[in-house]
Design a protein around this motif. Structure first.
Motif, PDB file in Angstrom:
ATOM      1  N   ALA A 112       0.838  -1.207   0.000  1.00 34.60           N
ATOM      2  CA  ALA A 112       0.000   0.000   0.000  1.00 34.60           C
ATOM      3  C   ALA A 112       0.874   1.260   0.000  1.00 34.60           C
ATOM      4  O   ALA A 112       0.552   2.257  -0.651  1.00 34.60           O
ATOM      5  N   ALA A 113       1.992   1.196   0.723  1.00 34.84           N
ATOM      6  CA  ALA A 113       2.923   2.337   0.746  1.00 34.84           C
ATOM      7  C   ALA A 113       3.462   2.594  -0.658  1.00 34.84           C
ATOM      8  O   ALA A 113       3.529   3.747  -1.111  1.00 34.84           O
ATOM      9  N   LEU A 114       3.832   1.525  -1.362  1.00 32.38           N
ATOM     10  CA  LEU A 114       4.351   1.674  -2.721  1.00 32.38           C
ATOM     11  C   LEU A 114       3.279   2.254  -3.648  1.00 32.38           C
ATOM     12  O   LEU A 114       3.570   3.080  -4.516  1.00 32.38           O
ATOM     13  N   GLY A 115       2.034   1.820  -3.455  1.00 37.27           N
ATOM     14  CA  GLY A 115       0.922   2.341  -4.258  1.00 37.27           C
ATOM     15  C   GLY A 115       0.737   3.831  -4.055  1.00 37.27           C
ATOM     16  O   GLY A 115       0.659   4.611  -5.015  1.00 37.27           O
ATOM     17  N   GLU A 116       0.704   4.266  -2.802  1.00 35.49           N
ATOM     18  CA  GLU A 116       0.518   5.698  -2.519  1.00 35.49           C
ATOM     19  C   GLU A 116       1.729   6.503  -2.998  1.00 35.49           C
ATOM     20  O   GLU A 116       1.594   7.633  -3.447  1.00 35.49           O
ATOM     21  N   ALA A 117       2.927   5.899  -2.886  1.00 30.24           N
ATOM     22  CA  ALA A 117       4.130   6.608  -3.325  1.00 30.24           C
ATOM     23  C   ALA A 117       4.171   6.739  -4.851  1.00 30.24           C
ATOM     24  O   ALA A 117       4.646   7.737  -5.382  1.00 30.24           O
ATOM     25  N   GLY A 118       3.667   5.726  -5.538  1.00 33.62           N
ATOM     26  CA  GLY A 118       3.747   5.737  -6.999  1.00 33.62           C
ATOM     27  C   GLY A 118       2.604   6.458  -7.668  1.00 33.62           C
ATOM     28  O   GLY A 118       2.793   7.193  -8.636  1.00 33.62           O
ATOM     29  N   TYR A 130       4.013   5.537   5.090  1.00 38.27           N
ATOM     30  CA  TYR A 130       2.593   5.260   4.950  1.00 38.27           C
ATOM     31  C   TYR A 130       2.154   4.491   6.192  1.00 38.27           C
ATOM     32  O   TYR A 130       2.811   3.522   6.591  1.00 38.27           O
ATOM     33  N   VAL A 131       1.072   4.944   6.816  1.00 39.07           N
ATOM     34  CA  VAL A 131       0.570   4.282   8.023  1.00 39.07           C
ATOM     35  C   VAL A 131      -0.880   3.885   7.801  1.00 39.07           C
ATOM     36  O   VAL A 131      -1.699   4.726   7.412  1.00 39.07           O
ATOM     37  N   THR A 132      -1.193   2.622   8.006  1.00 42.52           N
ATOM     38  CA  THR A 132      -2.587   2.187   7.888  1.00 42.52           C
ATOM     39  C   THR A 132      -3.112   1.804   9.271  1.00 42.52           C
ATOM     40  O   THR A 132      -2.469   1.044  10.005  1.00 42.52           O
ATOM     41  N   VAL A 133      -4.253   2.388   9.634  1.00 45.24           N
ATOM     42  CA  VAL A 133      -4.845   2.140  10.943  1.00 45.24           C
ATOM     43  C   VAL A 133      -6.197   1.457  10.744  1.00 45.24           C
ATOM     44  O   VAL A 133      -7.129   2.054  10.199  1.00 45.24           O
ATOM     45  N   GLY A 134      -6.273   0.208  11.133  1.00 44.96           N
ATOM     46  CA  GLY A 134      -7.517  -0.562  10.985  1.00 44.96           C
ATOM     47  C   GLY A 134      -7.598  -1.544  12.134  1.00 44.96           C
ATOM     48  O   GLY A 134      -7.525  -1.132  13.292  1.00 44.96           O
ATOM     49  N   THR A 135      -7.699  -2.838  11.818  1.00 45.91           N
ATOM     50  CA  THR A 135      -7.706  -3.825  12.896  1.00 45.91           C
ATOM     51  C   THR A 135      -6.327  -3.915  13.548  1.00 45.91           C
ATOM     52  O   THR A 135      -6.183  -4.398  14.652  1.00 45.91           O
ATOM     53  N   GLY A 136      -5.315  -3.452  12.857  1.00 44.66           N
ATOM     54  CA  GLY A 136      -3.975  -3.296  13.436  1.00 44.66           C
ATOM     55  C   GLY A 136      -3.405  -1.981  12.944  1.00 44.66           C
ATOM     56  O   GLY A 136      -4.118  -1.189  12.324  1.00 44.66           O
ATOM     57  N   ILE A 137      -2.121  -1.737  13.219  1.00 47.61           N
ATOM     58  CA  ILE A 137      -1.446  -0.591  12.616  1.00 47.61           C
ATOM     59  C   ILE A 137      -0.258  -1.124  11.827  1.00 47.61           C
ATOM     60  O   ILE A 137       0.618  -1.798  12.382  1.00 47.61           O
ATOM     61  N   GLY A 138      -0.255  -0.848  10.539  1.00 47.01           N
ATOM     62  CA  GLY A 138       0.852  -1.270   9.686  1.00 47.01           C
ATOM     63  C   GLY A 138       1.505  -0.032   9.083  1.00 47.01           C
ATOM     64  O   GLY A 138       0.899   1.030   9.020  1.00 47.01           O
ATOM     65  N   ALA A 139       2.731  -0.169   8.657  1.00 50.54           N
ATOM     66  CA  ALA A 139       3.409   0.972   8.055  1.00 50.54           C
ATOM     67  C   ALA A 139       4.439   0.502   7.054  1.00 50.54           C
ATOM     68  O   ALA A 139       4.980  -0.600   7.158  1.00 50.54           O
ATOM     69  N   GLY A 140       4.690   1.345   6.064  1.00 51.07           N
ATOM     70  CA  GLY A 140       5.750   1.096   5.093  1.00 51.07           C
ATOM     71  C   GLY A 140       6.548   2.377   4.930  1.00 51.07           C
ATOM     72  O   GLY A 140       5.991   3.474   4.980  1.00 51.07           O
ATOM     73  N   ILE A 141       7.855   2.231   4.771  1.00 51.81           N
ATOM     74  CA  ILE A 141       8.733   3.394   4.642  1.00 51.81           C
ATOM     75  C   ILE A 141       9.327   3.394   3.232  1.00 51.81           C
ATOM     76  O   ILE A 141       9.896   2.391   2.804  1.00 51.81           O
ATOM     77  N   LEU A 236       2.400   8.987  15.858  1.00 48.51           N
ATOM     78  CA  LEU A 236       2.818   9.751  14.674  1.00 48.51           C
ATOM     79  C   LEU A 236       3.903  10.756  15.040  1.00 48.51           C
ATOM     80  O   LEU A 236       4.852  10.967  14.279  1.00 48.51           O
ATOM     81  N   ALA A 237       3.783  11.360  16.235  1.00 48.80           N
ATOM     82  CA  ALA A 237       4.819  12.301  16.685  1.00 48.80           C
ATOM     83  C   ALA A 237       6.158  11.571  16.825  1.00 48.80           C
ATOM     84  O   ALA A 237       7.211  12.103  16.476  1.00 48.80           O
ATOM     85  N   ASN A 238       6.117  10.324  17.324  1.00 49.11           N
ATOM     86  CA  ASN A 238       7.358   9.532  17.401  1.00 49.11           C
ATOM     87  C   ASN A 238       7.975   9.350  16.016  1.00 49.11           C
ATOM     88  O   ASN A 238       9.186   9.467  15.840  1.00 49.11           O
ATOM     89  N   LEU A 239       7.124   9.040  15.024  1.00 46.78           N
ATOM     90  CA  LEU A 239       7.652   8.836  13.671  1.00 46.78           C
ATOM     91  C   LEU A 239       8.257  10.129  13.131  1.00 46.78           C
ATOM     92  O   LEU A 239       9.296  10.112  12.465  1.00 46.78           O
ATOM     93  N   PRO A 245      10.216  12.834   8.232  1.00 49.64           N
ATOM     94  CA  PRO A 245       9.907  12.541   6.822  1.00 49.64           C
ATOM     95  C   PRO A 245       9.297  13.755   6.096  1.00 49.64           C
ATOM     96  O   PRO A 245       8.843  14.699   6.753  1.00 49.64           O
ATOM     97  N   ASP A 246       9.305  13.699   4.757  1.00 53.96           N
ATOM     98  CA  ASP A 246       8.611  14.740   3.994  1.00 53.96           C
ATOM     99  C   ASP A 246       7.105  14.642   4.224  1.00 53.96           C
ATOM    100  O   ASP A 246       6.416  15.653   4.278  1.00 53.96           O
ATOM    101  N   ALA A 247       6.629  13.404   4.290  1.00 53.68           N
ATOM    102  CA  ALA A 247       5.180  13.223   4.436  1.00 53.68           C
ATOM    103  C   ALA A 247       4.863  11.920   5.153  1.00 53.68           C
ATOM    104  O   ALA A 247       5.616  10.944   5.065  1.00 53.68           O
ATOM    105  N   ILE A 248       3.748  11.946   5.881  1.00 49.93           N
ATOM    106  CA  ILE A 248       3.159  10.715   6.405  1.00 49.93           C
ATOM    107  C   ILE A 248       1.781  10.614   5.762  1.00 49.93           C
ATOM    108  O   ILE A 248       0.983  11.557   5.837  1.00 49.93           O
ATOM    109  N   VAL A 249       1.531   9.514   5.084  1.00 50.58           N
ATOM    110  CA  VAL A 249       0.230   9.297   4.450  1.00 50.58           C
ATOM    111  C   VAL A 249      -0.555   8.320   5.313  1.00 50.58           C
ATOM    112  O   VAL A 249      -0.047   7.258   5.678  1.00 50.58           O
ATOM    113  N   LEU A 250      -1.790   8.691   5.635  1.00 50.40           N
ATOM    114  CA  LEU A 250      -2.610   7.897   6.554  1.00 50.40           C
ATOM    115  C   LEU A 250      -3.735   7.190   5.818  1.00 50.40           C
ATOM    116  O   LEU A 250      -4.521   7.837   5.103  1.00 50.40           O
TER     117      LEU A 250
END
Ligand SMILES: [Zn+2]
Length: 313
Positions: A112-118, A130-141, A236-239, A245-250
């Motif tokens: 998903a991070a690659l998708g949003e980046a591309g 990229y941070v996804t918040v749902g049943t868990g929290i996942g992230a890609g850098i 998010l403040a920790n990240l 980063p330039d951006a955090i996409v949620l």
């Protein structure tokens, strides 16, 4: 044309995605891991063949985003909570043999991070989380268009960094990691632990329902939303502090109600991130919508094999 496959804990989605990131067709079925890996592979093949016949096109490759852990280099499925019996199976090798094309797989948050980046909200960002918040929290850098990988290609687990060491115990071994405090189920369990016996909205509580109740003015739901915004903001403040980063996409289901959280998240970042230029980090919402996972899975192929999509990291 890339075939995209999103393997999740509850469903498997398949689609055809063109070179601009548009989904041209899609189908899905329950993951149903109990019926075995071979059977699921058969369903994926069946859905994909039907789609290719209907569209009358030739396939260039296959990209997979899968709930993890998965090995992006060998293509092997690791010890996945949702389908432990599939460990060691290899959808990259199997689908490559079946369809005679190159296949690439990544963890679904990385996909998903690659998708949003591309093709999405993270386009043209040099340093993107990229941070996804749902049943868990996942992230890609994503750094300079390349996916950040840990040792042996490992996917770092940003959702399991500790926010409050006295918090709830998580499967990962920590107490009070970000996911255990700020993913959707954390909202539900907190509200359930606080609700009085005569709370009128006891049944079918979900994070989505709690957000709706908060917007309708329910006091307890509002407090659950405030708590969510607080912990979301701390993570998010920790990240921001650690990566600047330039951006955090949620993205993710909980972020469909982002309007309820963003003000407090911004306040927290402003209050906590004094030693980095936090005001330069853009906080953006994911822009690829319901198809984000399929688009991300397709981007996995481009990232791995296409010149424009980057090279193998
Ligand atoms: Zn954890």
């Amino acid at each position: 044309m890339i075939a995209a496959i999103d393997i999740g804990g509850t469903k498997i989605a398949v689609g055809l995605v063109d070179d601009d990131g548009h989904v041209l067709s899609r189908a899905q079925c329950p993951t149903d891991p109990g019926r075995g890996y071979r059977e699921a592979l058969g369903r994926i093949e069946h859905m994909l063949r039907a789609m290719l016949t209907a569209a009358d096109i030739r396939l260039t490759g296959i990209g997979i985003g899968s709930t993890g852990p998965v090995d992006p280099f060998t293509g092997e499925i690791g010890d996945v909570n949702f389908f432990p019996a599939w460990r060691g199976e290899n959808p990259v090798r199997d689908l490559s043999r079946i369809f005679d094309v190159r296949v690439a797989m990544e963890n679904d948050a990385d996909a998903a991070a690659l998708g949003e980046a591309g093709w999405g909200a993270g386009r043209d960002k040099k340093r993107l989380i990229y941070v996804t918040v749902g049943t868990g929290i996942g992230a890609g850098i994503i750094l300079d268009g390349q996916l950040y990988r840990g040792v042996d290609g490992a996917h770092p687990e940003l959702g399991h960094h500790v926010i409050d060491a006295s918090g709830p115990l998580c499967d990962c071994g920590f107490r009070g990691c970000w996911e255990s405090l700020a993913a959707g189920p954390a909202m539900v369990s907190w509200l359930k632990s606080e609700m009085p016996a005569d709370y009128p909205h006891r049944d079918n509580l979900t994070a989505k329902r709690i957000c709706e109740l908060a917007q309708e003015g329910d006091d307890l739901a509002r407090r659950a939303v405030d708590r969510e915004a607080h912990y979301l903001g701390l993570g998010l403040a920790n990240l921001v502090t650690m990566f600047a980063p330039d951006a955090i996409v949620l993205g993710g289901s909980v972020m469909k109600s982002a309007i309820l959280f963003l003000e407090e998240v911004r306040r927290t970042i402003c209050r906590c991130c004094r030693f980095v230029p936090y005001e330069k980090t853009e906080l953006a919402l994911a822009s690829l919508g319901e198809d984000a996972n399929l688009i991300g899975a397709a981007r996995v192929w481009h990232h791995r094999f296409a010149a424009k999509g980057g090279t193998l990291a």
